[in-house]
Design an enzyme around this catalytic site. Sequence first.
Site, mmCIF file in Angstrom:
data_model
loop_
_atom_site.group_PDB
_atom_site.id
_atom_site.type_symbol
_atom_site.label_atom_id
_atom_site.label_comp_id
_atom_site.label_asym_id
_atom_site.label_seq_id
_atom_site.Cartn_x
_atom_site.Cartn_y
_atom_site.Cartn_z
ATOM 1 N N TYR A 153 -10.582 8.704 -17.555
ATOM 2 C CA TYR A 153 -9.423 8.428 -18.421
ATOM 3 C C TYR A 153 -8.271 7.863 -17.596
ATOM 4 C CZ TYR A 153 -5.742 9.222 -21.896
ATOM 5 O OH TYR A 153 -4.699 9.052 -22.778
ATOM 6 N N LYS A 157 -6.661 4.038 -17.731
ATOM 7 C CA LYS A 157 -5.266 3.747 -18.102
ATOM 8 C C LYS A 157 -4.568 2.969 -16.984
ATOM 9 C CE LYS A 157 -5.423 5.646 -22.174
ATOM 10 N NZ LYS A 157 -5.419 4.811 -23.386
HETATM 11 N N1 LIG Z 1 -2.152 12.033 -27.585
HETATM 12 C C1 LIG Z 1 -1.635 11.963 -26.368
HETATM 13 O O1 LIG Z 1 -1.110 12.959 -25.833
HETATM 14 C C2 LIG Z 1 -1.663 10.644 -25.630
HETATM 15 C C3 LIG Z 1 -0.880 10.498 -24.454
HETATM 16 C C4 LIG Z 1 -0.920 9.282 -23.783
HETATM 17 C C5 LIG Z 1 -1.715 8.257 -24.257
HETATM 18 N N2 LIG Z 1 -2.460 8.427 -25.372
HETATM 19 C C6 LIG Z 1 -3.275 7.304 -25.829
HETATM 20 O O2 LIG Z 1 -2.840 6.910 -27.114
HETATM 21 C C7 LIG Z 1 -3.905 6.321 -27.839
HETATM 22 C C8 LIG Z 1 -4.035 6.995 -29.188
HETATM 23 O O3 LIG Z 1 -4.223 8.370 -28.990
HETATM 24 P P1 LIG Z 1 -4.063 9.461 -30.155
HETATM 25 O O4 LIG Z 1 -3.596 10.703 -29.506
HETATM 26 O O5 LIG Z 1 -3.334 8.878 -31.294
HETATM 27 O O6 LIG Z 1 -5.616 9.682 -30.492
HETATM 28 P P2 LIG Z 1 -6.376 9.978 -31.874
HETATM 29 O O7 LIG Z 1 -7.683 10.569 -31.479
HETATM 30 O O8 LIG Z 1 -5.486 10.734 -32.820
HETATM 31 O O9 LIG Z 1 -6.607 8.511 -32.476
HETATM 32 C C9 LIG Z 1 -7.468 7.596 -31.849
HETATM 33 C C10 LIG Z 1 -8.109 6.729 -32.917
HETATM 34 O O10 LIG Z 1 -8.984 5.797 -32.240
HETATM 35 C C11 LIG Z 1 -10.200 5.697 -32.967
HETATM 36 N N3 LIG Z 1 -11.288 5.261 -32.090
HETATM 37 C C12 LIG Z 1 -11.934 5.995 -31.150
HETATM 38 N N4 LIG Z 1 -12.925 5.256 -30.599
HETATM 39 C C13 LIG Z 1 -12.896 4.044 -31.219
HETATM 40 C C14 LIG Z 1 -13.680 2.868 -31.114
HETATM 41 N N5 LIG Z 1 -14.714 2.773 -30.244
HETATM 42 N N6 LIG Z 1 -13.394 1.805 -31.912
HETATM 43 C C15 LIG Z 1 -12.366 1.887 -32.788
HETATM 44 N N7 LIG Z 1 -11.593 2.976 -32.957
HETATM 45 C C16 LIG Z 1 -11.860 4.048 -32.172
HETATM 46 C C17 LIG Z 1 -10.423 7.100 -33.526
HETATM 47 O O11 LIG Z 1 -11.314 7.077 -34.633
HETATM 48 C C18 LIG Z 1 -8.994 7.528 -33.901
HETATM 49 O O12 LIG Z 1 -8.675 7.161 -35.221
HETATM 50 C C19 LIG Z 1 -5.130 6.476 -26.945
HETATM 51 O O13 LIG Z 1 -5.350 5.274 -26.227
HETATM 52 C C20 LIG Z 1 -4.748 7.590 -26.012
HETATM 53 O O14 LIG Z 1 -5.440 7.531 -24.796
HETATM 54 C C21 LIG Z 1 -2.443 9.596 -26.076
#
Ligand SMILES: NC(=O)c1ccc[n+]([C@@H]2O[C@H](COP(=O)([O-])OP(=O)(O)OC[C@H]3O[C@@H](n4cnc5c(N)ncnc54)[C@H](O)[C@@H]3O)[C@@H](O)[C@H]2O)c1
Length: 254
Positions: A153, A157
């Site tokens: 991960y 990133k």
């Molecule tokens: N939540 C956190 O604390 C956090 C912190 C930093 C970065 N992020 C990043 O933010 C982004 C969104 O995270 P989130 O927390 O909203 O996650 P989440 O799991 O709530 O949403 C992610 C979405 O991506 C979709 N997805 C997964 N694999 C996929 C694929 N192969 N094709 C199409 N869609 C796909 C899922 O179905 C889901 O709807 C991610 O890139 C995550 O790494 C999250």
Amino acid sequence: MQRFDGRVVVITGGGSGIGLATARRLASEGAKVVIADIDADAGKAAADEVGGEFVATDVTSEEQVEALFQTAVDRFGSLDVAFNNAGISPPEDDSILTTGLDAWQKVQQVNLTSVYLCCKHAIPHMRRQGKGSIVNTASFVAVMGAATSQISYTASKGGVLAMTRELGVQFAREGIRVNALCPGPVNTPLLRELFAKDPERAARRLVHVPLGRFAEPEEIAAAVAFLASDDASFITASQFLVDGGISGAYVTPL
Ligand SMILES: NC(=O)c1ccc[n+]([C@@H]2O[C@H](COP(=O)([O-])OP(=O)(O)OC[C@H]3O[C@@H](n4cnc5c(N)ncnc54)[C@H](O)[C@@H]3O)[C@@H](O)[C@H]2O)c1
């Protein structure tokens, strides 16, 4: 504010979390939103809610990603914003000592290769228009290390950050801005459940956050709306940290 009046926005991972909050925010500011997600139920519900269009997409498939951006242009006439946001953080991605090659590759595919594919197939549409804004979701872990490792991960990133910087520079004079969003930890259902079970785990992380709490998805969406809009017209190739101060902290307030 109606900063996205008449603008066409594609959001990957728009069915949940940060993507869903951003879909709501941009739609409320006038955007025509195309939701791309691998989860058809969530993606369709999100698109219905914001009066947009759902395109079932696995962001690791070049064919599907190419079709996604073409569909947005065919349906709405332009591609103004690409929010390349879908990502995963599965439990089998852990310390380098225990993470197998399968888990490593899966995370690289969904988090990094997907961003390469989305940029590759969004940029030609934006070049034709002579304008466009791309926001790629990285993370605060792209700029700092954690002893609670998720090795693939973090590496994915870091890749998003470096790729974004390069694209921002390469296409700057063609009117295309490319920025990396680096959220700190966000208060998602998964995180809440995990930390409810294990308060020590939550405390170990919260102590590093000067603001003393995790972000709400709406706070991240507000930053995406800014970066994607003309308000950010002089911002490109940036790592845009929305992290409650984590990356700037040494000693946090009591
Ligand atoms: N939540 C956190 O604390 C956090 C912190 C930093 C970065 N992020 C990043 O933010 C982004 C969104 O995270 P989130 O927390 O909203 O996650 P989440 O799991 O709530 O949403 C992610 C979405 O991506 C979709 N997805 C997964 N694999 C996929 C694929 N192969 N094709 C199409 N869609 C796909 C899922 O179905 C889901 O709807 C991610 O890139 C995550 O790494 C999250």
